[in-house]
Design a protein around this motif. Structure first.
Motif, mmCIF file in Angstrom:
data_model
loop_
_atom_site.group_PDB
_atom_site.id
_atom_site.type_symbol
_atom_site.label_atom_id
_atom_site.label_comp_id
_atom_site.label_asym_id
_atom_site.label_seq_id
_atom_site.Cartn_x
_atom_site.Cartn_y
_atom_site.Cartn_z
ATOM 1 N N THR A 83 30.149 32.088 41.143
ATOM 2 C CA THR A 83 31.072 32.099 42.279
ATOM 3 C C THR A 83 31.726 30.738 42.507
ATOM 4 O OG1 THR A 83 29.253 31.618 43.810
ATOM 5 C CG2 THR A 83 29.815 33.943 43.466
ATOM 6 N N THR A 130 36.590 32.210 44.238
ATOM 7 C CA THR A 130 37.680 32.271 45.213
ATOM 8 C C THR A 130 38.565 31.023 45.194
ATOM 9 O OG1 THR A 130 36.255 31.374 46.955
ATOM 10 C CG2 THR A 130 36.384 33.780 46.754
ATOM 11 N N THR A 131 38.096 29.959 44.553
ATOM 12 C CA THR A 131 38.867 28.717 44.494
ATOM 13 C C THR A 131 38.838 28.148 43.088
ATOM 14 O OG1 THR A 131 38.358 28.166 46.807
ATOM 15 C CG2 THR A 131 39.103 26.369 45.390
ATOM 16 N N GLY A 151 40.608 37.744 43.844
ATOM 17 C CA GLY A 151 39.919 37.132 44.983
ATOM 18 C C GLY A 151 40.229 35.669 45.200
ATOM 19 N N VAL A 152 40.917 35.037 44.269
ATOM 20 C CA VAL A 152 41.238 33.609 44.401
ATOM 21 C C VAL A 152 42.265 33.411 45.514
ATOM 22 C CG1 VAL A 152 42.336 31.624 43.273
ATOM 23 C CG2 VAL A 152 40.662 33.003 42.034
ATOM 24 N N THR A 153 41.998 32.449 46.395
ATOM 25 C CA THR A 153 42.909 32.157 47.501
ATOM 26 C C THR A 153 43.528 30.768 47.401
ATOM 27 O OG1 THR A 153 41.085 31.332 48.875
ATOM 28 C CG2 THR A 153 41.637 33.677 49.060
#
Length: 298
Positions: free
Chosen positions: A108, A131-132, A152-154
């Motif tokens: 993650t 996510t990053t 899901g990457v923001t």
């Protein structure tokens, strides 16, 4: 231990961890098998093991720590076990011979500079749980030709893909709200880019993406306008950048008496051809310094 003459290692029974700096600087160590009972590999454990070509990480390890394999410049492939959830900062930094790596679905977190200067890495899959994409994660991965960013990457960090000069196409998921400064700078082979217009883009994000700008200019005005948004390079007006591109392409020769300003970018003739400014009008609006900047990017 800091012994550049060490070539092989035999572990005692019952070993459960490799402490910090254990093999740091062992530049003659060529291969190592870590016992199955090991659950932790410490900080800088294999830093600078420049002759290490192969290593097996036990299934019970859950974290690849900071600087763990940094500078292992002869390491060609590695499999990260399924139990790993975190790849630390600089974990594989400067592993310049690494051509393939499998990141398990459970990961993650991938740290800053984790694969920085892995110049032989041709493809990598980022797990869905990430996510990053952090700062400089894939910076100077000059052989990286394909990359899929999970939905899901923001956030994509500063210089995350800078100098990925073999990267040809990338899709930025709609969930990404921020792309950092110079994130794709010098991605000179990039010809296809898909991203949401709502994303916040840092300074110089796509500067020197010469193939991308050329592809946009050959396509249509809305694409050019999007790609040359002032945030993507420096604070220069969109209209001036688009007009500069048109002049450089020589597409204005057949166009007469068209209005200047933003409205000229939106008008189309009946045959579908865009209606840019005339050459003289466009050139009058573009400062000499801007021409130099545009030419540099093309």
């Amino acid at each position: 231990m800091n012994n550049d003459e060490l070539t092989e290692v035999t572990f005692a029974q019952g070993v459960t961890s490799i402490p910090n700096n254990t093999f740091n600087g062992c530049s003659s160590l060529t291969a190592i098998t870590i016992p199955d009972g090991v659950t932790k590999i410490g900080f800088q454990a294999f830093l600078g093991c420049s002759s290490l070509t192969a290593i097996t990480i036990p299934d019970r390890v859950t974290k690849i720590g900071t600087y763990t394999f940094m500078g292992c410049s002869s390491l060609t492939a590695i499999t990260i076990p399924d139990g790993v959830t975190t790849i630390g900062n600089y974990a594989f930094n400067e592993c310049s011979s690494l051509t393939a790596i499998t990141i398990p679905d459970g990961v993650t977190t991938i740290g800053n500079y984790a694969f920085n200067e892995c110049s032989s890495l041709t493809a990598i899959t980022i797990p869905d749980g990430v996510t990053t994409i952090r700062n400089h994660t894939f910076n100077r991965c000059s052989s990286l030709a394909a990359m899929a960013i999970p939905d899901g990457v923001t956030m994509i960090g500063e210089a995350a893909f800078q100098w990925c000069s073999s990267l040809t196409a990338i899709t930025i998921p709609d969930g990404v709200t921020s792309i950092g400064r110079a994130a794709f700078r010098h991605c000179s082979s990039l010809t296809k880019l898909i991203l949401s217009p709502a994303v916040s883009i840092g300074e110089d994000c796509f500067s020197n993406c010469t193939a991308l700008i050329a592809a946009a200019a050959d396509k249509n005005m809305p694409t050019v306008e999007d790609l040359l948004h002032y945030r993507w390079h420096r604070n220069v007006a969109v209209v001036e950048r688009v007009n500069a591109l048109l002049c450089l392409k020589g597409t204005w020769d057949h166009v007469e008496n068209q209005p200047s300003g933003p409205e000229s970018l939106k008008r189309k003739r009946t045959d579908g051809v865009e209606a840019p400014l005339k050459a003289s009008e466009a050139r009058d609006k573009i400062p000499k310094v801007l021409w130099r900047v545009i030419l540099e990017f093309l």
